[in-house]
Scaffold this motif. Structure first.
Motif, mmCIF file in Angstrom:
data_model
loop_
_atom_site.group_PDB
_atom_site.id
_atom_site.type_symbol
_atom_site.label_atom_id
_atom_site.label_comp_id
_atom_site.label_asym_id
_atom_site.label_seq_id
_atom_site.Cartn_x
_atom_site.Cartn_y
_atom_site.Cartn_z
ATOM 1 N N GLY A 37 0.774 -1.225 0.000
ATOM 2 C CA GLY A 37 0.000 0.000 0.000
ATOM 3 C C GLY A 37 0.807 1.277 0.000
ATOM 4 O O GLY A 37 0.265 2.351 0.265
ATOM 5 N N HIS A 38 2.104 1.176 -0.317
ATOM 6 C CA HIS A 38 2.935 2.370 -0.325
ATOM 7 C C HIS A 38 2.642 3.221 -1.555
ATOM 8 O O HIS A 38 2.255 2.718 -2.615
ATOM 9 C CB HIS A 38 4.412 1.984 -0.309
ATOM 10 C CG HIS A 38 4.842 1.364 0.972
ATOM 11 N ND1 HIS A 38 6.055 0.741 1.141
ATOM 12 C CD2 HIS A 38 4.205 1.245 2.177
ATOM 13 C CE1 HIS A 38 6.170 0.282 2.361
ATOM 14 N NE2 HIS A 38 5.046 0.567 3.020
ATOM 15 N N SER A 39 2.874 4.514 -1.428
ATOM 16 C CA SER A 39 2.688 5.438 -2.539
ATOM 17 C C SER A 39 3.809 5.268 -3.558
ATOM 18 O O SER A 39 4.742 4.470 -3.372
ATOM 19 C CB SER A 39 2.690 6.873 -2.020
ATOM 20 O OG SER A 39 3.966 7.198 -1.474
ATOM 21 N N LEU A 40 3.732 6.034 -4.655
ATOM 22 C CA LEU A 40 4.779 5.991 -5.672
ATOM 23 C C LEU A 40 6.120 6.376 -5.077
ATOM 24 O O LEU A 40 7.155 5.777 -5.401
ATOM 25 C CB LEU A 40 4.422 6.927 -6.833
ATOM 26 C CG LEU A 40 5.449 7.033 -7.960
ATOM 27 C CD1 LEU A 40 5.705 5.677 -8.600
ATOM 28 C CD2 LEU A 40 4.993 8.052 -9.002
ATOM 29 N N VAL A 41 6.132 7.356 -4.177
ATOM 30 C CA VAL A 41 7.378 7.760 -3.529
ATOM 31 C C VAL A 41 7.971 6.609 -2.720
ATOM 32 O O VAL A 41 9.188 6.355 -2.763
ATOM 33 C CB VAL A 41 7.133 8.986 -2.628
ATOM 34 C CG1 VAL A 41 8.357 9.283 -1.765
ATOM 35 C CG2 VAL A 41 6.778 10.202 -3.478
ATOM 36 N N GLY A 42 7.112 5.883 -1.996
ATOM 37 C CA GLY A 42 7.594 4.741 -1.234
ATOM 38 C C GLY A 42 8.129 3.636 -2.128
ATOM 39 O O GLY A 42 9.148 3.012 -1.825
ATOM 40 N N ALA A 43 7.438 3.391 -3.254
ATOM 41 C CA ALA A 43 7.899 2.360 -4.187
ATOM 42 C C ALA A 43 9.244 2.738 -4.794
ATOM 43 O O ALA A 43 10.130 1.886 -4.960
ATOM 44 C CB ALA A 43 6.855 2.147 -5.280
ATOM 45 N N GLY A 257 5.812 10.314 -19.045
ATOM 46 C CA GLY A 257 5.537 9.644 -17.785
ATOM 47 C C GLY A 257 4.546 8.509 -17.855
ATOM 48 O O GLY A 257 4.064 8.042 -16.810
ATOM 49 N N ALA A 258 4.196 8.028 -19.071
ATOM 50 C CA ALA A 258 3.270 6.891 -19.204
ATOM 51 C C ALA A 258 3.811 5.695 -18.430
ATOM 52 O O ALA A 258 4.981 5.315 -18.589
ATOM 53 C CB ALA A 258 3.075 6.545 -20.672
ATOM 54 N N ALA A 259 2.978 5.090 -17.603
ATOM 55 C CA ALA A 259 3.449 4.115 -16.619
ATOM 56 C C ALA A 259 4.130 2.899 -17.234
ATOM 57 O O ALA A 259 5.295 2.603 -16.933
ATOM 58 C CB ALA A 259 2.287 3.674 -15.735
ATOM 59 N N LEU A 260 3.448 2.171 -18.109
ATOM 60 C CA LEU A 260 3.988 0.904 -18.606
ATOM 61 C C LEU A 260 5.270 1.072 -19.415
ATOM 62 O O LEU A 260 6.279 0.403 -19.129
ATOM 63 C CB LEU A 260 2.922 0.169 -19.413
ATOM 64 C CG LEU A 260 1.751 -0.390 -18.596
ATOM 65 C CD1 LEU A 260 0.752 -1.112 -19.500
ATOM 66 C CD2 LEU A 260 2.257 -1.347 -17.515
ATOM 67 N N LEU A 298 8.069 9.453 -14.154
ATOM 68 C CA LEU A 298 6.987 8.851 -13.366
ATOM 69 C C LEU A 298 6.436 9.830 -12.336
ATOM 70 O O LEU A 298 5.234 9.838 -12.041
ATOM 71 C CB LEU A 298 7.502 7.590 -12.665
ATOM 72 C CG LEU A 298 7.707 6.342 -13.527
ATOM 73 C CD1 LEU A 298 8.360 5.240 -12.708
ATOM 74 C CD2 LEU A 298 6.379 5.860 -14.101
ATOM 75 N N LEU A 299 7.326 10.651 -11.776
ATOM 76 C CA LEU A 299 6.891 11.630 -10.774
ATOM 77 C C LEU A 299 6.267 12.874 -11.401
ATOM 78 O O LEU A 299 5.779 13.754 -10.684
ATOM 79 C CB LEU A 299 8.084 12.042 -9.900
ATOM 80 C CG LEU A 299 8.688 10.924 -9.037
ATOM 81 C CD1 LEU A 299 9.982 11.392 -8.390
ATOM 82 C CD2 LEU A 299 7.698 10.456 -7.979
ATOM 83 N N GLY A 300 6.298 12.954 -12.741
ATOM 84 C CA GLY A 300 5.624 14.040 -13.443
ATOM 85 C C GLY A 300 6.344 15.359 -13.456
ATOM 86 O O GLY A 300 5.710 16.414 -13.629
#
Length: 511
Positions: A37-43, A257-260, A298-300
């Motif tokens: 459940g971590h945020s993008l920053v945590g990941a 920043g598209a995820a995949l 990814l962080l935009g």
């Protein structure tokens, strides 16, 4: 540079396995953080922690690697907490960062474990700046670090521990000394001074991305032992960053920043970092730059202006490192290179002695580990001599001598490998001619390592001893492969005397 990456030998596909395992381990760490459940920053924090756990831990044994990996959070979490607490206090944060820099470099005197813990502590503080860590995010970030290091350990020591089938790696220790004569002590002072310059100048360039300059200074000091090595490494870091930024403009920026696709590029970048690290620092920095660009995507926050800023901060960091090694307790290239060459020659002596014992029928004699140690020593010699053989070095005479020394040491290594292969054959044992030739080689090596090399009488005696050994070998007809390898080894040692004993006013490598 291209040839060094794509044509470089990869015995046992070690680099390929190293890189593939890194992708698997970091991917698992990011997945675990996401499931928690971590945020993008945590990941992102977890992924970087796993990368460091898989990249920086280099103990010679698997058990040692496991212990060091378990200690990483012990070194990193207090630093992460300090960085978060000081986030709103720039002056105190800066002094704390410099303290981490100095302590991290100083820790290298305790070998691979000290080096790994020092790198992890520094990068934890760096990542805290990268992600703007505050006390509110601290519990999540600490949990991400612990979970990711655990995930990396599961992959490294459980799912894919290919090192268990390999002999312990030889890890040569840095040249010693005491106090400020010790290389690690001097480098700790240098790195702190260089990082201080980078911090101040980096703040003037950008109040938000100043830590890039400090990071550049830090990584330029990693795995270097002289000012020549540091100058070359700084040049390669800037070059790799320039190429990586160019690639990022073409590949990363259009992704928006598209995820995949960005995650796929992150995986490719991780593989590139691990696969090229051992053969080209320029290429490794190219992939580090692409990885950083992908994460910012990814962080935009990725923009062409940000890429230009990264190049500027990298240049500031390189300048800080260069100024530090030139003017703060400089460690000369000559001193470091001379130490590594002498250690390589002593290893040649040890290899020959073990092979001689094996040929004499001593059951416990095994020269194979000595050969692996010799390869490690020669790698350090190449690294220390790199400033002299660099294309931009204007001192052509010293460049020729350095290349000659490298070529002759490579000849020695080749002959040693052949000799060890012959000694492993039971039919070659108990040959008195081979044992006698091994003794002559040991004498030739000893002649190249006088106790007091500054005395002209000893240098002359050493040259004459090597020449005598070579003449003695010529009087014995070469009978079979072993004598051929020993004769070639004697000849290479004899020829090494000239470049290693250049006149004092024209040393092999300069000041």
């Amino acid at each position: 540079m291209l040839k060094r990456v794509f044509v470089a030998p990869d015995p046992g596909r070690a680099r390929l396995r190293f890189a593939a395992r890194a992708v698997l381990g970091i991917g698992l760490a990011v997945a675990v953080c996401s499931l928690a459940g971590h945020s993008l920053v945590g990941a992102v924090t977890g992924g970087l922690a796993a990368l460091l756990a898989l990249f920086t831990v280099t103990d010679p044994t698997v058990r040692g690697q496991a212990v060091t990996t378990a200690l990483l959070p012990v070194a990193g979490l207090p630093v992460l907490a300090a960085a978060a607490e000081l986030h709103a206090h720039p002056v105190l944060r800066g002094f704390a960062f410099l303290a981490v820099v100095g302590a991290g470099v100083y820790a290298r005197r305790w070998g691979p474990r000290g080096h790994s813990l020092g790198v992890f502590a520094f990068m934890t503080f760096f990542v805290a700046q990268f992600l703007h860590a505050t006390t509110g995010r601290l519990p999540q970030l600490c949990a991400a670090v612990v979970l990711s290091v655990l995930a990396a350990a599961v992959v490294r020591f459980g799912l894919w521990c290919y090192e268990r089938r390999l002999p312990p790696a030889a890890v040569p220790a840095a040249p010693g000394g005491t106090g400020l004569a010790r290389v690690t002590t001097r480098q700790a002072v240098q790195a702190t001074a260089g990082a201080g310059f980078a911090l101040v100048a980096g703040e003037l360039v950008s109040g938000q991305r100043w830590y890039w300059a400090v990071g550049a200074t830090w990584w330029i000091f990693v795995n270097t032992a002289s000012r020549g090595e540091t100058l070359v490494r700084g040049f390669r870091r800037v070059l790799g960053t320039v190429i990586g930024i160019g690639l990022g403009v073409l590949v990363v920026v259009p992704l928006h920043g598209a995820a995949l696709p960005t995650l796929a590029l992150v995986a490719v970048s991780v593989f590139g970092i691990f696969y090229t690290a051992a053969v080209s620092y320029t290429w490794m920095m190219l992939w580090v730059t692409v990885l950083a660009e992908s994460l910012y995507g990814l962080l935009g926050v990725l923009t062409p202006g940000l890429l230009a800023l990264r190049l500027g901060e990298t240049a500031v960091g390189a300048l800080g490192a260069w100024l530090a090694v030139l003017f703060v307790l400089p460690v000369t290239t000559h001193a470091v290179t001379d130490a590594w060459i002498r250690r390589a020659l002593r290893c040649v002596h040890a290899c020959t002695a073990e092979a001689s014992a094996r040929l004499a029928g001593v059951p416990d004699a095994d020269p194979a580990p000595r050969v692996a140690e010799l390869e490690q020593m020669l790698g350090r010699v190449r690294l220390s001599v790199a400033p002299l053989v660099h294309p931009l070095n204007p001192l052509s005479g010293r460049k020729r001598r350095a290349r000659r020394v490298l070529a002759l040491l490579d000849d020695c290594a080749r002959e040693i490998r052949g000799l060890v292969a012959v000694a492993a054959d039971p039919e070659a044992s108990h040959d008195t001619r081979l044992a006698a030739a091994c003794t002559r080689v040991e004498t030739a090596v000893t002649a190249l390592l006088p106790q007091q090399p500054s005395h002209d009488t000893e240098e002359t005696a050493g040259t004459e001893s090597a020449a005598t050994a070579s003449t003695a070998a010529a009087r014995h007809p070469v009978a079979g492969g072993a004598l051929g390898h020993l004769y070639g080894l004697e000849r290479a040692l004899d020829e090494l005397a000239a470049p290693l004993r250049a006149p004092s006013g024209s040393p092999l490598v300069g000041a």
